[in-house]
Design a protein around this motif. Structure first.
Motif, PDB file in Angstrom:
ATOM      1  N   VAL A 277      43.786 107.596 -25.234  1.00 48.81           N
ATOM      2  CA  VAL A 277      44.100 105.521 -25.028  1.00 48.81           C
ATOM      3  C   VAL A 277      43.279 105.510 -25.946  1.00 48.81           C
ATOM      4  O   VAL A 277      42.903 104.345 -26.686  1.00 48.81           O
ATOM      5  N   ALA A 278      41.709 105.947 -25.502  1.00 51.77           N
ATOM      6  CA  ALA A 278      40.618 106.079 -25.747  1.00 51.77           C
ATOM      7  C   ALA A 278      40.107 105.942 -27.490  1.00 51.77           C
ATOM      8  O   ALA A 278      40.050 104.780 -28.798  1.00 51.77           O
ATOM      9  N   GLU A 279      41.689 107.056 -28.006  1.00 47.38           N
ATOM     10  CA  GLU A 279      41.128 107.399 -29.501  1.00 47.38           C
ATOM     11  C   GLU A 279      41.769 105.407 -30.709  1.00 47.38           C
ATOM     12  O   GLU A 279      40.984 105.286 -31.414  1.00 47.38           O
ATOM     13  N   TRP A 280      43.048 105.136 -29.615  1.00 50.78           N
ATOM     14  CA  TRP A 280      43.487 103.962 -29.997  1.00 50.78           C
ATOM     15  C   TRP A 280      42.808 102.952 -29.995  1.00 50.78           C
ATOM     16  O   TRP A 280      43.031 101.929 -30.803  1.00 50.78           O
ATOM     17  N   ARG A 281      42.465 102.580 -28.811  1.00 52.84           N
ATOM     18  CA  ARG A 281      41.284 101.411 -28.738  1.00 52.84           C
ATOM     19  C   ARG A 281      40.860 101.228 -29.249  1.00 52.84           C
ATOM     20  O   ARG A 281      39.824  99.887 -30.167  1.00 52.84           O
ATOM     21  N   ASN A 282      40.060 102.447 -29.378  1.00 52.37           N
ATOM     22  CA  ASN A 282      39.004 103.014 -30.875  1.00 52.37           C
ATOM     23  C   ASN A 282      39.478 101.420 -32.325  1.00 52.37           C
ATOM     24  O   ASN A 282      38.621 101.961 -33.428  1.00 52.37           O
ATOM     25  N   ARG A 283      40.229 102.258 -32.740  1.00 53.00           N
ATOM     26  CA  ARG A 283      41.067 102.837 -34.260  1.00 53.00           C
ATOM     27  C   ARG A 283      41.879 100.605 -34.163  1.00 53.00           C
ATOM     28  O   ARG A 283      42.092 100.312 -35.096  1.00 53.00           O
ATOM     29  N   GLY A 284      41.025 100.062 -32.762  1.00 51.14           N
ATOM     30  CA  GLY A 284      41.316  98.714 -32.989  1.00 51.14           C
ATOM     31  C   GLY A 284      42.887  97.895 -32.551  1.00 51.14           C
ATOM     32  O   GLY A 284      43.717  97.162 -32.235  1.00 51.14           O
ATOM     33  N   VAL A 285      43.612  99.116 -31.740  1.00 53.89           N
ATOM     34  CA  VAL A 285      45.229  98.615 -31.517  1.00 53.89           C
ATOM     35  C   VAL A 285      44.460  98.099 -29.912  1.00 53.89           C
ATOM     36  O   VAL A 285      44.447  99.019 -28.919  1.00 53.89           O
ATOM     37  N   SER A 286      44.587  96.983 -29.486  1.00 53.69           N
ATOM     38  CA  SER A 286      44.693  96.665 -28.909  1.00 53.69           C
ATOM     39  C   SER A 286      45.658  96.763 -27.381  1.00 53.69           C
ATOM     40  O   SER A 286      45.322  96.864 -26.145  1.00 53.69           O
ATOM     41  N   ARG A 287      46.615  96.984 -27.928  1.00 49.75           N
ATOM     42  CA  ARG A 287      47.592  98.093 -26.728  1.00 49.75           C
ATOM     43  C   ARG A 287      48.434  99.019 -26.952  1.00 49.75           C
ATOM     44  O   ARG A 287      48.879  99.326 -27.674  1.00 49.75           O
ATOM     45  N   VAL A 288      47.796  99.927 -25.536  1.00 50.12           N
ATOM     46  CA  VAL A 288      47.966 101.054 -25.469  1.00 50.12           C
ATOM     47  C   VAL A 288      49.102 101.760 -24.855  1.00 50.12           C
ATOM     48  O   VAL A 288      48.525 101.136 -23.318  1.00 50.12           O
ATOM     49  N   ILE A 289      50.009 101.627 -24.611  1.00 52.07           N
ATOM     50  CA  ILE A 289      50.759 101.797 -23.833  1.00 52.07           C
ATOM     51  C   ILE A 289      51.611 103.221 -23.574  1.00 52.07           C
ATOM     52  O   ILE A 289      51.357 104.311 -24.275  1.00 52.07           O
ATOM     53  N   LEU A 290      51.240 103.337 -22.077  1.00 50.96           N
ATOM     54  CA  LEU A 290      50.782 105.106 -21.815  1.00 50.96           C
ATOM     55  C   LEU A 290      52.873 105.254 -20.838  1.00 50.96           C
ATOM     56  O   LEU A 290      53.029 105.762 -20.613  1.00 50.96           O
ATOM     57  N   GLY A 291      53.064 105.653 -22.403  1.00 48.35           N
ATOM     58  CA  GLY A 291      54.390 106.351 -22.196  1.00 48.35           C
ATOM     59  C   GLY A 291      55.532 105.597 -22.418  1.00 48.35           C
ATOM     60  O   GLY A 291      55.630 104.974 -23.325  1.00 48.35           O
ATOM     61  N   ASN A 292      56.578 106.302 -21.989  1.00 50.78           N
ATOM     62  CA  ASN A 292      58.141 106.038 -22.134  1.00 50.78           C
ATOM     63  C   ASN A 292      59.325 105.892 -21.420  1.00 50.78           C
ATOM     64  O   ASN A 292      59.433 107.028 -21.357  1.00 50.78           O
ATOM     65  N   GLU A 293      59.864 104.458 -20.739  1.00 49.23           N
ATOM     66  CA  GLU A 293      60.684 104.868 -19.477  1.00 49.23           C
ATOM     67  C   GLU A 293      60.432 106.313 -18.940  1.00 49.23           C
ATOM     68  O   GLU A 293      61.314 107.086 -18.997  1.00 49.23           O
ATOM     69  N   PRO A 294      59.398 106.537 -17.496  1.00 48.93           N
ATOM     70  CA  PRO A 294      59.336 107.109 -17.081  1.00 48.93           C
ATOM     71  C   PRO A 294      60.634 107.996 -16.116  1.00 48.93           C
ATOM     72  O   PRO A 294      60.290 108.515 -15.553  1.00 48.93           O
ATOM     73  N   ASN A 295      61.359 106.548 -16.084  1.00 52.94           N
ATOM     74  CA  ASN A 295      62.260 106.663 -14.371  1.00 52.94           C
ATOM     75  C   ASN A 295      63.924 107.709 -15.872  1.00 52.94           C
ATOM     76  O   ASN A 295      64.703 107.632 -15.055  1.00 52.94           O
ATOM     77  N   GLN A 296      63.030 107.719 -16.659  1.00 51.22           N
ATOM     78  CA  GLN A 296      64.589 108.543 -17.643  1.00 51.22           C
ATOM     79  C   GLN A 296      64.166 110.119 -17.305  1.00 51.22           C
ATOM     80  O   GLN A 296      63.190 110.674 -18.049  1.00 51.22           O
ATOM     81  N   ALA A 297      65.062 110.316 -17.214  1.00 46.69           N
ATOM     82  CA  ALA A 297      64.976 112.301 -16.827  1.00 46.69           C
ATOM     83  C   ALA A 297      65.200 112.911 -18.010  1.00 46.69           C
ATOM     84  O   ALA A 297      64.197 113.939 -18.282  1.00 46.69           O
ATOM     85  N   SER A 298      65.348 112.773 -19.425  1.00 42.36           N
ATOM     86  CA  SER A 298      65.417 112.974 -20.491  1.00 42.36           C
ATOM     87  C   SER A 298      63.833 113.410 -20.766  1.00 42.36           C
ATOM     88  O   SER A 298      63.567 113.977 -21.731  1.00 42.36           O
ATOM     89  N   GLU A 299      62.628 112.005 -20.082  1.00 41.77           N
ATOM     90  CA  GLU A 299      61.502 112.135 -20.538  1.00 41.77           C
ATOM     91  C   GLU A 299      60.314 113.069 -19.487  1.00 41.77           C
ATOM     92  O   GLU A 299      59.438 113.223 -20.593  1.00 41.77           O
ATOM     93  N   GLY A 300      61.038 113.986 -19.231  1.00 37.44           N
ATOM     94  CA  GLY A 300      60.908 114.776 -18.267  1.00 37.44           C
ATOM     95  C   GLY A 300      59.362 114.923 -17.221  1.00 37.44           C
ATOM     96  O   GLY A 300      59.255 115.685 -17.397  1.00 37.44           O
ATOM     97  N   PHE A 301      59.277 113.372 -16.881  1.00 33.43           N
ATOM     98  CA  PHE A 301      58.074 113.377 -16.644  1.00 33.43           C
ATOM     99  C   PHE A 301      57.929 114.129 -14.751  1.00 33.43           C
ATOM    100  O   PHE A 301      56.994 114.326 -14.617  1.00 33.43           O
ATOM    101  N   GLY A 302      59.083 113.739 -14.050  1.00 33.56           N
ATOM    102  CA  GLY A 302      59.509 115.075 -13.582  1.00 33.56           C
ATOM    103  C   GLY A 302      59.058 113.996 -11.774  1.00 33.56           C
ATOM    104  O   GLY A 302      58.484 114.789 -10.619  1.00 33.56           O
ATOM    105  N   GLY A 303      59.016 113.304 -12.137  1.00 30.42           N
ATOM    106  CA  GLY A 303      59.097 112.081 -10.738  1.00 30.42           C
ATOM    107  C   GLY A 303      59.877 111.126 -10.627  1.00 30.42           C
ATOM    108  O   GLY A 303      59.928 110.308 -11.499  1.00 30.42           O
ATOM    109  N   GLY A 304      59.072 110.219  -9.184  1.00 33.15           N
ATOM    110  CA  GLY A 304      60.119 109.065  -9.162  1.00 33.15           C
ATOM    111  C   GLY A 304      58.370 108.160  -8.793  1.00 33.15           C
ATOM    112  O   GLY A 304      57.641 108.205 -10.050  1.00 33.15           O
ATOM    113  N   PRO A 305      58.664 106.862  -8.824  1.00 36.12           N
ATOM    114  CA  PRO A 305      57.746 105.682  -9.343  1.00 36.12           C
ATOM    115  C   PRO A 305      56.554 105.968  -8.759  1.00 36.12           C
ATOM    116  O   PRO A 305      55.643 105.336  -9.556  1.00 36.12           O
ATOM    117  N   ASP A 306      56.324 106.002  -7.675  1.00 34.57           N
ATOM    118  CA  ASP A 306      55.003 105.447  -6.631  1.00 34.57           C
ATOM    119  C   ASP A 306      54.349 107.230  -7.840  1.00 34.57           C
ATOM    120  O   ASP A 306      53.114 107.546  -7.592  1.00 34.57           O
TER     121      ASP A 306
END
Length: 249
Positions: free
Chosen positions: A52-81
């Motif tokens: 997160v810090a690397e991209w903010r320091n490189r001037g990208v103002s929006r750093v999105i933390l992950g991708n569709e954690p509700n999709q099983a294929s992403e392997g996050f391994g948990g629910g909304p909370d």
């Protein structure tokens, strides 16, 4: 446009969002509107904070933390909370100026519950903004985003993915004419978005995606008239009645 193809050897896109894995072409885009930190599973907190810090320091103002954690294929391994709690853990010890955006949720199945708890609301409150994904025809595109705005009024929103939804509209393929579909659905959708104060921008997914060959129909803008239509588009006047935006209620 979302830049996804490192085999692209043309000039850099003027503006794009991109993943932080292998995104060398995307990273040289003139206006890097947002970077999506891509991972499967649940990364170590120190490692993800450093990304997160690397991209903010490189001037990208929006750093999105992950991708569709509700999709099983992403392997996050948990629910909304679980995602919300992990998001809060990542934010801990990060300066407020470096806070990431909450991940886009795939608007499928029971996706609304991924925005519906005190823990989730606390996490979204701590986030710099909210990434939203939406697909379908004009009404579907608007409905997903409008519902999310109602849940979190005033929260900055970046629409990280929007398209017709490959394979959804005509049998097992996409629209018969993507350019015509975009004029009839995409243009009024962008005009509606421009009138919502929470929405910072919207990214068509995708410019060129090397996985689109596996889908029933391509979502690529490259090779279509979409870039030219986007270049010609202008936002409506601030007080334009919604009824004038080609069929949006």
């Amino acid at each position: 446009l979302h830049h996804q193809d490192d085999s692209y050897d043309g000039p850099p896109l003027e503006a794009a969002t991109f993943l932080d894995v292998g995104g060398e072409n995307a990273a040289r885009t003139a206006q890097r509107q947002a970077v999506r930190l891509y991972f499967t599973g649940r990364p170590d907190l120190l490692l993800i904070r450093s990304r997160v810090a690397e991209w903010r320091n490189r001037g990208v103002s929006r750093v999105i933390l992950g991708n569709e954690p509700n999709q099983a294929s992403e392997g996050f391994g948990g629910g909304p909370d679980d995602y919300a709690g992990w998001f809060l853990d990542v934010c801990h010890d990060l300066p407020r100026a470096q806070r990431p955006y909450y991940a886009g949720i795939s608007p499928t199945g029971d996706w609304r519950r991924w925005y519906d708890s005190l823990t989730i609301r606390a996490a979204v409150n701590e986030a710099a903004g909210l990434c939203v994904h939406t697909y379908g025809n004009l009404d579907e595109l608007v409905e997903t985003v409008r519902w999310t705005i109602v849940q979190f009024p005033g929260k900055p929103i970046w629409i990280g993915e929007w398209n017709f939804g490959a394979g959804r509209l005509i049998g097992h393929g996409g629209p018969e004419d993507v350019d015509d579909w975009f004029r009839r659905n995409g243009v009024p959708f962008l005009s509606w978005c421009a009138l919502q104060p929470e929405i910072e921008g919207a990214t068509w997914f995708s410019w060129a995606w090397d996985q689109s060959r596996l889908l029933p129909s391509s979502v690529d803008a490259r090779g279509t008239e979409i870039p030219a239509i986007l270049a010609a588009w202008r936002p409506p006047e601030e007080h334009t009645p919604v009824a004038e935006l080609q069929g949006i209620d």
